[in-house]
Scaffold this active site. Structure first.
Site, short mmCIF file in Angstrom:
data_model
loop_
_atom_site.label_atom_id
_atom_site.label_comp_id
_atom_site.label_asym_id
_atom_site.label_seq_id
_atom_site.Cartn_x
_atom_site.Cartn_y
_atom_site.Cartn_z
N HIS A 1 41.55 43.73 33.76
CA HIS A 1 40.86 42.15 33.42
C HIS A 1 41.44 41.53 32.45
O HIS A 1 40.99 40.38 32.00
CB HIS A 1 39.41 42.48 33.12
CG HIS A 1 38.43 43.15 34.15
ND1 HIS A 1 38.19 44.50 34.16
CD2 HIS A 1 37.97 42.68 35.31
CE1 HIS A 1 37.44 44.81 35.46
NE2 HIS A 1 37.50 43.78 36.03
N GLY B 1 35.05 41.81 40.52
CA GLY B 1 35.63 40.61 40.13
C GLY B 1 36.83 40.25 41.23
O GLY B 1 37.48 41.43 41.73
N SER B 2 37.50 39.04 41.48
CA SER B 2 38.34 38.96 42.39
C SER B 2 39.73 38.84 41.05
O SER B 2 39.36 39.13 39.86
CB SER B 2 38.41 37.38 42.87
OG SER B 2 37.39 37.38 43.95
N GLY B 3 41.02 38.90 41.59
CA GLY B 3 42.05 38.98 40.78
C GLY B 3 42.78 40.24 40.96
O GLY B 3 43.71 40.65 40.26
N HIS B 4 42.08 41.38 41.81
CA HIS B 4 42.43 42.68 41.78
C HIS B 4 43.22 42.93 43.16
O HIS B 4 43.53 44.22 43.59
CB HIS B 4 41.46 43.64 41.48
CG HIS B 4 40.78 43.37 40.31
ND1 HIS B 4 41.26 43.43 38.99
CD2 HIS B 4 39.33 43.32 39.94
CE1 HIS B 4 40.49 43.18 38.19
NE2 HIS B 4 39.27 43.03 38.60
N LYS C 1 32.60 50.05 40.18
CA LYS C 1 33.54 50.35 39.11
C LYS C 1 32.78 50.49 37.61
O LYS C 1 31.90 49.34 37.60
CB LYS C 1 34.67 49.48 39.01
CG LYS C 1 35.48 49.48 40.26
CD LYS C 1 36.92 48.86 40.11
CE LYS C 1 36.95 47.42 39.88
NZ LYS C 1 36.14 46.58 41.07
N ASP D 1 29.52 44.78 36.70
CA ASP D 1 29.24 45.18 37.93
C ASP D 1 28.14 46.19 38.04
O ASP D 1 27.21 46.38 39.19
CB ASP D 1 30.53 46.31 38.21
CG ASP D 1 31.78 45.30 38.51
OD1 ASP D 1 32.08 44.34 37.85
OD2 ASP D 1 32.61 45.81 39.31
#
Lengths: 330, 209
Positions: free
Chosen positions: A218, A53-56, A104, A109
């Site tokens: 998350h 996911g994006s945001g990391h 991960k 995922d």
């Protein structure tokens, strides 16, 4: 909520456009949401693909480049990428020596990378997987989805990437990646939750005098809530959890990672406490990393990740790397 | 139940997901990462576009295209899981254009359930979509056995799905992201079970037209 966005729906692609402009060493396919090392595919080298996911950020796109990943597949915010992205990226980095997926351990995922790997195998690309599951806050049991992959992902991507750069075969790259994960443990603490742009408000409420222990990346709540305390005590809680699971001994690499909304000065305050803890247990802090590497949007807090080094892992950690997020030796 | 029926079902799901987007996201915020509503909405919006671009000619093709599109567009765990569910149903209905019987639909749902359980590894009681899908599938099969008409049978399936979703509230999650919370996952309805119940409500609504 104030955020530097144009619209909640276009955050990921707008940011990819920025990465493309900022980093000529990358080739960014904005439409398909894939970040490639410009030289990919490198003939005869094992290709490394990760994603999530994006945001990391900088994970994973910021770790694409010489000595680390060949491609990264960012999904929507906190949502794993789709199989099409992973298939396209895998084909794009296959230099004939096979491709390693670094995944991960989250249900989404794992499922999407599995589906992609099956289809790539049917098309004749050799694909192997290293699963990262270093978060000691989650019990690895029948009653959970297993430990989450967090900070150790940076170590796996760096060290496996360094070995792949030497022309090592896929089986060796898998071996070293698996070893890094097995020798790494993490624990995270939040002082305040993050805000997903599409949701527009914080994911959970935390009083001014409370902290959340055992968080993931998350924005999900952690295992328990505790009263706020000086950095020394919070660092000790985190390190106690790590040490209880993998007693500290020998040479260690330690990362104190910011969750996105914490100033660097506070991370150094925490690092001083972590370093003292390591010394107190009789281990030797030989390599370190302090900064924002595996973030959770604008969450305040930190995670600590410890890797028990071997000579081989130290050598590969020190090997040259040139990515937007990590850069040394070149 | 013909190709128009199944197309209408998917369209009704898309409408209900759009309407329920914030509710699903709130459920997910409590024990997950606050994106279930927006992910499904993005997925079913793409499904509507795919159905409009090349209207399928058989019930099975409607469901297969729905599943494939969800896998390609949603991501997360719900993309592969719902995608597999619809693809399995589509495969079970085959390529014929004959009307689907209640027994045929029940058998297709049973395939979907098997696919979801195999992929996600969840069983009933783990606080997942399986807690709604399992009871609804059984209820539909029993109703078909008893010779109920479509509306009665789909009433029973919907009620079982809703009851199954409600029954996730006191459960501790053992699969998926909510499992990281341990005991703190107790007291919240599972968003995946809630969205599954929504799909059975949509099925019943279409049958009543």
């Amino acid at each position: 909520m104030k955020k530097l966005i144009n619209s909640a729906d276009s955050v990921v692609t707008d940011a990819l456009a920025g990465m493309a402009e900022a980093h000529p060493s990358l080739r960014v396919d904005v439409d398909n949401k894939i970040i490639y090392r410009r030289s990919a595919p490198v003939a005869g080298k094992v290709g490394l693909v990760s994603g999530g996911g994006s945001g990391h950020e900088p994970l994973h796109g910021g770790f694409v480049g010489h000595g680390m990943l060949d491609a990264a597949c960012p999904g929507e915010i906190f949502t794993s990428p789709v199989p099409d992205q992973v298939i396209e990226a895998t084909k794009g980095v296959d230099g004939g020596a096979g491709v390693l997926h670094i995944v991960k351990n989250y249900t989404g995922d794992v499922l999407n990378f599995e589906m992609a790997a099956e289809l790539c195998a049917e098309e004749g690309i050799e694909v192997a997987v290293v699963l990262v599951n270093d978060d000691v806050a989650v019990k690895d049991s029948l009653y959970t989805a297993g430990r989450r992959g967090t900070g150790a992902t940076v170590f796996v991507e760096k060290i496996a990437g360094a070995l792949a750069e030497t022309g090592a075969p896929l089986a060796e790259v898998v071996r070293v990646g698996t070893e890094v994960n097995a020798r790494s443990r993490s624990f995270g603490v939040a002082l305040s939750p993050g805000t997903v742009p599409a949701a527009g408000k914080p994911n959970f409420d935390l009083a001014d005098d409370e902290i959340e222990l055992g968080i993931g990346i998350h924005g999900e709540p952690g295992r328990t809530r505790a009263p706020a305390a000086p950095a020394r005590e919070i660092a000790r809680i985190a390190m106690d959890a790590v040490h209880a699971d993998m007693p500290l001994t020998g040479d260690v690499l330690v990362m104190v990672n910011g969750m996105g909304g914490t100033p660097l000065i506070e991370l150094y305050v925490v690092f001083a406490e972590v370093a003292a803890y390591v010394r107190d247990k009789g281990a030797t802090l030989t390599r370190s990393l302090v900064g924002n590497y595996v973030t959770s949007l604008d969450m305040q807090g930190f995670s600590v990740t410890v890797c028990a080094l071997t000579d081989e892992l130290t050598r590969l950690w020190d090997a040259p790397v040139e990515t937007p997020g990590l850069r040394w030796g070149r | 139940m013909d190709v128009q029926f199944f197309t209408a079902w998917i369209e009704e799901i898309a409408r209900a997901v759009a309407d329920g987007r914030d509710h699903l996201t709130r459920l997910d915020a409590a024990i997950g990462d606050a994106d279930h509503g927006s992910n499904l909405d993005r997925g079913f919006t793409a499904v509507l576009a795919a159905l409009a671009a090349t209207p399928p000619e058989t019930p099975g093709a409607v469901l297969t295209l729905t599943g494939t599109t969800l896998i390609r567009k949603v991501g997360g765990a719900s993309g592969p899981l719902y995608g597999t569910a619809f693809r399995r149903m589509g495969a079970a209905l085959g390529q014929g254009d004959a009307d689907v019987t209640l027994a045929g639909l029940a058998a297709a749902l049973d395939e979907a359930l098997a696919g979801v359980r195999k992929l996600g590894g969840a069983t009933e009681g783990d606080k997942t979509m399986v807690d709604a899908l399992g009871p609804a599938t059984r209820a539909l099969a029993e109703a078909a056995d008893k010779g109920m008409d479509a509306e009665e049978a789909l009433d029973a399936a919907r009620d079982a799905a809703e009851e199954g979703a409600r029954a996730t509230i006191p459960l501790q999650a053992r699969k998926g992201r909510a499992s990281y919370l341990g005991e703190r996952s107790v007291g919240h309805e599972d968003p995946g079970a809630a969205s599954t119940a929504l799909m059975f409500r949509a099925l019943r609504a279409v049958a009543g037209r």
